[in-house]
Design a protein around this motif. Structure first.
Motif, mmCIF file in Angstrom:
data_model
loop_
_atom_site.group_PDB
_atom_site.id
_atom_site.type_symbol
_atom_site.label_atom_id
_atom_site.label_comp_id
_atom_site.label_asym_id
_atom_site.label_seq_id
_atom_site.Cartn_x
_atom_site.Cartn_y
_atom_site.Cartn_z
ATOM 1 N N ALA A 161 63.223 72.204 31.496
ATOM 2 C CA ALA A 161 62.365 71.266 30.772
ATOM 3 C C ALA A 161 62.676 69.819 31.159
ATOM 4 O O ALA A 161 61.769 68.978 31.202
ATOM 5 N N VAL A 162 63.935 69.525 31.432
ATOM 6 C CA VAL A 162 64.311 68.172 31.864
ATOM 7 C C VAL A 162 63.593 67.823 33.169
ATOM 8 O O VAL A 162 63.052 66.721 33.325
ATOM 9 N N GLN A 164 60.776 69.220 34.489
ATOM 10 C CA GLN A 164 59.332 69.110 34.313
ATOM 11 C C GLN A 164 58.961 67.886 33.476
ATOM 12 O O GLN A 164 57.978 67.192 33.767
ATOM 13 N N GLY A 165 59.737 67.612 32.445
ATOM 14 C CA GLY A 165 59.493 66.420 31.641
ATOM 15 C C GLY A 165 59.750 65.146 32.420
ATOM 16 O O GLY A 165 59.055 64.141 32.245
ATOM 17 N N ALA A 168 56.726 64.203 34.349
ATOM 18 C CA ALA A 168 55.693 63.582 33.509
ATOM 19 C C ALA A 168 56.026 62.128 33.215
ATOM 20 O O ALA A 168 55.155 61.252 33.271
ATOM 21 N N LEU A 169 57.287 61.851 32.896
ATOM 22 C CA LEU A 169 57.706 60.479 32.614
ATOM 23 C C LEU A 169 57.551 59.589 33.848
ATOM 24 O O LEU A 169 57.114 58.442 33.745
ATOM 25 N N ALA A 182 66.455 61.047 33.599
ATOM 26 C CA ALA A 182 66.451 62.352 32.946
ATOM 27 C C ALA A 182 67.446 63.304 33.611
ATOM 28 O O ALA A 182 68.196 64.016 32.932
#
Length: 205
Positions: A161-162, A164-165, A168-169, A182
């Motif tokens: 998740a880190v 993929q997130g 996005a960021l 991240a």
């Protein structure tokens, strides 16, 4: 005859790769048959000679992206080093951050997530990633590299998740810095010393 087969195979490959690149950049709706033919550089009618339609071609393109990502994941986690070192190596892989993940971006596409068949390559790819990460976490715990209280599957999900997130960021800011923060934040949580980290610079897939 052999030459004809090769040309046919080349056309099919170009259609798949062209569609894969369009999906990565534009998503399902933006990947029109016209755009596919233009990106692939093949003649009109070629798509329907090799595929039943757009959905069939999209599935083939998804599977290629899934295969490439799964191969990359397996290569890292079957490589040398301790469990923690392999986790660090995966987190610090060279990536085209602002373009995002060719598989992860599909998970945000309404047309793809609404179709069980089209969603399958995405689901399977993240299952492979989570399994490789969780096995590496368990190995690192057994070697005393990571806190024994960590739950391998949950930790693996958090690390995925880190990444993929982070994409996005980074895309929101149009800068790789949020992604880098991240990743290094995850390394901080894992207790990885700064000296044990490979520099996170420009990335390419």
């Amino acid at each position: 005859m052999v030459g004809g087969v090769e040309r046919s195979s080349d056309t099919k490959d170009r259609l798949i790769e062209g569609t894969r690149q369009l999906l990565w950049d534009r998503g399902y709706v933006g990947t029109s048959p016209t755009a596919i033919l233009r990106r692939s550089g093949v003649g009109q009618g070629s798509m329907y000679h090799h595929f039943r339609g757009k959905s069939d071609l999209v599935l083939a393109a998804e599977r290629r992206s899934a295969e490439l990502m799964q191969a990359q994941v397996r290569e890292v986690f079957s490589g040398e080093g301790t469990g923690l070192q392999r986790i660090v190596a995966y987190l610090l892989l060279q990536r085209d951050v602002l373009r995002g993940c060719s598989v992860g971006r599909l998970a945000g596409d309404p047309e793809i997530v609404a179709d069980d068949e089209l969603r399958a390559p995405v689901r399977e790819t993240f299952a492979v990633l989570n399994r490789c990460l969780s096995e590496a976490v368990a190995e690192a715990q057994a070697a005393g590299e990571l806190d024994a209280r960590l739950r391998p599957e949950e930790t693996a999900a958090a690390l995925a998740a880190v990444i993929q997130g982070g994409y996005a960021l980074a895309r929101a800011e149009q800068s790789t810095e949020p992604f880098d923060r991240a990743i290094h934040g995850a390394l901080d949580l894992l207790g990885v010393p700064a000296d044990d980290r490979v520099p996170v610079g420009a990335r390419s897939s």
